[in-house]
Design an enzyme around this catalytic site. Structure first.
Site, PDB file in Angstrom:
ATOM      1  N   TYR A   1       0.803  -1.223   0.000  1.00  0.00           N
ATOM      2  CA  TYR A   1       0.000   0.000   0.000  1.00  0.00           C
ATOM      3  C   TYR A   1       0.839   1.278   0.000  1.00  0.00           C
ATOM      4  O   TYR A   1       0.315   2.367  -0.232  1.00  0.00           O
ATOM      5  CB  TYR A   1      -0.980   0.002   1.171  1.00  0.00           C
TER       6      TYR A   1
ATOM      7  N   LYS B   1       4.820 -14.569   2.696  1.00  0.00           N
ATOM      8  CA  LYS B   1       5.035 -15.500   1.581  1.00  0.00           C
ATOM      9  C   LYS B   1       6.546 -15.538   1.343  1.00  0.00           C
ATOM     10  O   LYS B   1       7.038 -15.230   0.247  1.00  0.00           O
ATOM     11  CB  LYS B   1       4.288 -15.022   0.326  1.00  0.00           C
TER      12      LYS B   1
ATOM     13  N   ASP C   1      -1.229 -18.013   2.489  1.00  0.00           N
ATOM     14  CA  ASP C   1      -2.304 -18.847   1.919  1.00  0.00           C
ATOM     15  C   ASP C   1      -2.732 -19.919   2.925  1.00  0.00           C
ATOM     16  O   ASP C   1      -3.928 -20.142   3.143  1.00  0.00           O
ATOM     17  CB  ASP C   1      -1.869 -19.464   0.576  1.00  0.00           C
TER      18      ASP C   1
ATOM     19  N   ASP D   1      -4.667  -6.328   5.885  1.00  0.00           N
ATOM     20  CA  ASP D   1      -5.979  -5.824   5.479  1.00  0.00           C
ATOM     21  C   ASP D   1      -6.908  -6.997   5.155  1.00  0.00           C
ATOM     22  O   ASP D   1      -8.030  -7.106   5.655  1.00  0.00           O
ATOM     23  CB  ASP D   1      -5.777  -4.923   4.241  1.00  0.00           C
TER      24      ASP D   1
ATOM     25  N   ASP E   1     -10.140  -9.021   7.675  1.00  0.00           N
ATOM     26  CA  ASP E   1     -11.558  -9.141   7.282  1.00  0.00           C
ATOM     27  C   ASP E   1     -12.025 -10.582   7.457  1.00  0.00           C
ATOM     28  O   ASP E   1     -13.102 -10.854   7.987  1.00  0.00           O
ATOM     29  CB  ASP E   1     -11.767  -8.732   5.815  1.00  0.00           C
TER      30      ASP E   1
HETATM   31  P1  ATP Z   1     -13.118  -0.787   2.910  1.00  0.00           P
HETATM   32  O1  ATP Z   1     -12.335  -1.315   1.744  1.00  0.00           O
HETATM   33  O2  ATP Z   1     -13.345   0.687   2.879  1.00  0.00           O
HETATM   34  O3  ATP Z   1     -12.593  -1.285   4.231  1.00  0.00           O
HETATM   35  P2  ATP Z   1     -15.012  -2.850   2.332  1.00  0.00           P
HETATM   36  O4  ATP Z   1     -15.002  -2.927   0.857  1.00  0.00           O
HETATM   37  O5  ATP Z   1     -14.191  -3.842   3.106  1.00  0.00           O
HETATM   38  O6  ATP Z   1     -14.596  -1.385   2.784  1.00  0.00           O
HETATM   39  P3  ATP Z   1     -17.284  -2.586   4.033  1.00  0.00           P
HETATM   40  O7  ATP Z   1     -17.847  -1.230   3.863  1.00  0.00           O
HETATM   41  O8  ATP Z   1     -16.487  -2.822   5.248  1.00  0.00           O
HETATM   42  O9  ATP Z   1     -16.508  -2.972   2.719  1.00  0.00           O
HETATM   43  O10 ATP Z   1     -18.465  -3.646   3.966  1.00  0.00           O
HETATM   44  C1  ATP Z   1     -18.256  -5.056   3.815  1.00  0.00           C
HETATM   45  C2  ATP Z   1     -19.538  -5.782   4.194  1.00  0.00           C
HETATM   46  O11 ATP Z   1     -19.749  -5.737   5.610  1.00  0.00           O
HETATM   47  C3  ATP Z   1     -20.803  -5.162   3.588  1.00  0.00           C
HETATM   48  O12 ATP Z   1     -21.726  -6.175   3.319  1.00  0.00           O
HETATM   49  C4  ATP Z   1     -21.316  -4.265   4.683  1.00  0.00           C
HETATM   50  O13 ATP Z   1     -22.693  -4.003   4.604  1.00  0.00           O
HETATM   51  C5  ATP Z   1     -20.963  -5.057   5.938  1.00  0.00           C
HETATM   52  N1  ATP Z   1     -20.651  -4.155   7.059  1.00  0.00           N
HETATM   53  C6  ATP Z   1     -19.530  -3.427   7.219  1.00  0.00           C
HETATM   54  N2  ATP Z   1     -19.574  -2.716   8.332  1.00  0.00           N
HETATM   55  C7  ATP Z   1     -20.755  -2.994   8.927  1.00  0.00           C
HETATM   56  C8  ATP Z   1     -21.387  -2.557  10.134  1.00  0.00           C
HETATM   57  N3  ATP Z   1     -20.799  -1.690  10.964  1.00  0.00           N
HETATM   58  N4  ATP Z   1     -22.605  -3.053  10.427  1.00  0.00           N
HETATM   59  C9  ATP Z   1     -23.206  -3.941   9.612  1.00  0.00           C
HETATM   60  N5  ATP Z   1     -22.660  -4.401   8.469  1.00  0.00           N
HETATM   61  C10 ATP Z   1     -21.447  -3.935   8.118  1.00  0.00           C
END
Ligand code: ATP
Length: 373
Positions: free
Chosen positions: A142, A197, A229, A253, A257
């Site tokens: 990044y 990796k 992985d 990142d 998730d």
């Molecule tokens: P970024 O790249 O900006 O971190 P992202 O692409 O990872 O964003 P998010 O906006 O975090 O995407 O959303 C990912 C999924 O999680 C979506 O389906 C969203 O609706 C859900 N989500 C994220 N935050 C919340 C929250 N606080 N409450 C409920 N659902 C959420």
């Protein structure tokens, strides 16, 4: 005459999408804690909506305000359609630039299965999953943001950059963090795992070499290794084995998730981005525009990030009052989640953003009363 109580200035950037809703929830809870009189909130604009209005996603005054403050609290920023001509998003400029400009090198992302939440992983109970992803936040892939090359729309290149200084400091932070924690839930061992990796790229092999040098200086803590992985499988198969996991920026990142999904939802994962002199606090999720404005966003992640902010400020300024308020907030969150109607839609419940805020505030006072009894 009593000693003057210090006031902490908190720079607040609400952002876009659900950002303002979850940020307001955290502020409401902070204002209900025992240290509310010591917190001064100053709001600054940034994000995609501000870009549409003013032509910049991150105004200079916002940067100066954040730099001057004692800590920075953020909702979330970015809207998918609001991009620069090169196709990258404008709103995320705020968080990314802040990291680089304030040198917030350590992104601490706790992954914890909390009471009341059912994990998507079968048979995992609260207490079984409790580890921290420590993401290097200022280098890696990044660091190429805005500096990559697009030649004639035929060739595009972004470079992955790591430095000895950057790796050493994030690895040292990992071992210091592990020393303060209780070890992995599975076997109680204090353990730092490097996730990379190293078998494929020189940058990651270098990361691992420097990790090993830092590990040698910390022989009381187990050093452990996983390729990225394989790690996506291990985090599903044996999350209880992990304590602190350190990794390069983009891996952190992505992996955080995935990890957040094992303990409920993105909506409840807090995040702290720390440098030697600044701290930036926001939930790990993005601005979730599709659910914005409906009062259904999960605010727990931002509330927990605000609790981490008090913890960080308390340690930094040796202020016991803040440490105890941080504890009060975290207990309030656990108590709210454990009630039958304490979960938002993303966690399988029906509570709204404002319901959760109210429940946490009510349980703050009961934990505080309890502590005073
Ligand atoms: P970024 O790249 O900006 O971190 P992202 O692409 O990872 O964003 P998010 O906006 O975090 O995407 O959303 C990912 C999924 O999680 C979506 O389906 C969203 O609706 C859900 N989500 C994220 N935050 C919340 C929250 N606080 N409450 C409920 N659902 C959420």
């Amino acid at each position: 005459m009593g000693a003057r109580v210090k006031t902490y200035e908190i720079a607040v950037v609400h952002g876009d999408g659900i950002g303002p809703e979850v940020c307001q929830a955290a502020i409401d809870v902070l204002k209900a804690t025992s240290v509310s009189n010591s917190l001064k909130f100053v709001e600054y604009p940034a994000g995609a909506n501000h870009y549409l209005k003013a032509g910049t996603a991150f105004p200079d005054e916002t940067f100066e305000g954040c730099k001057r403050s004692d800590a920075i609290l953020h909702g979330a920023a970015g809207l998918p359609g609001v991009t620069y001509p090169d196709g990258t998003e404008t709103g995320i400029e705020f968080g990314l630039q802040l990291r680089f400009r304030l040198d917030l090198y350590a992104n601490v992302r706790p992954i914890k299965l909390r009471p009341g939440v059912t994990s998507r992983l079968r048979d995992r109970k609260p207490g079984d999953i409790d580890y921290v992803i420590l993401r290097e936040n200022t280098e890696g892939l990044y660091a190429a943001r805005g500096n990559g090359v697009n030649l004639r729309d035929e060739v595009a290149v972004d470079s992955l950059v790591v430095t000895r200084k950057g790796i050493e400091r994030i690895c040292r932070t990992a071992f210091e963090l592990a020393r303060k924690r209780n070890g992995a839930p599975g076997d109680g061992k204090k353990r730092v795992t490097v996730c990379d990796k190293a078998n494929v790229l020189r940058t990651y092999a270098f990361f691992r070499r420097v990790f090993n040098e830092v590990a040698e200086q910390n022989p009381d803590i187990e050093a452990d290794y996983a390729y990225a992985d394989a790690m996506t499988v291990y985090l599903l198969e044996r999350p209880e084995y992990y304590d602190v996991i350190v990794m390069e920026n983009m891996f952190g990142d992505i992996m955080s998730d995935l990890a957040a999904a094992t303990v409920g939802s993105m909506g409840m994962s807090p995040s702290s981005e720390l440098g030697d002199s600044h701290g930036f606090f926001q939930a790990a999720h993005g601005s979730a525009p599709t659910i914005a404005g409906q009062n259904i966003a999960n605010p727990y992640g931002t509330i927990l990030s605000a609790a981490s902010m008090l913890q960080w400020l308390g340690e930094r300024h040796a202020d016991e009052r803040l440490l105890s308020a941080a504890n009060q907030m975290e207990n309030g969150v656990d108590a709210a989640m454990a009630t039958s109607n304490g979960l938002t839609r993303d966690l399988g419940g029906t509570a709204t953003t404002t319901d959760v805020t109210r429940m946490v505030i009510d349980r703050l006072s009961s934990t505080a009363r309890h502590a005073a009894e």
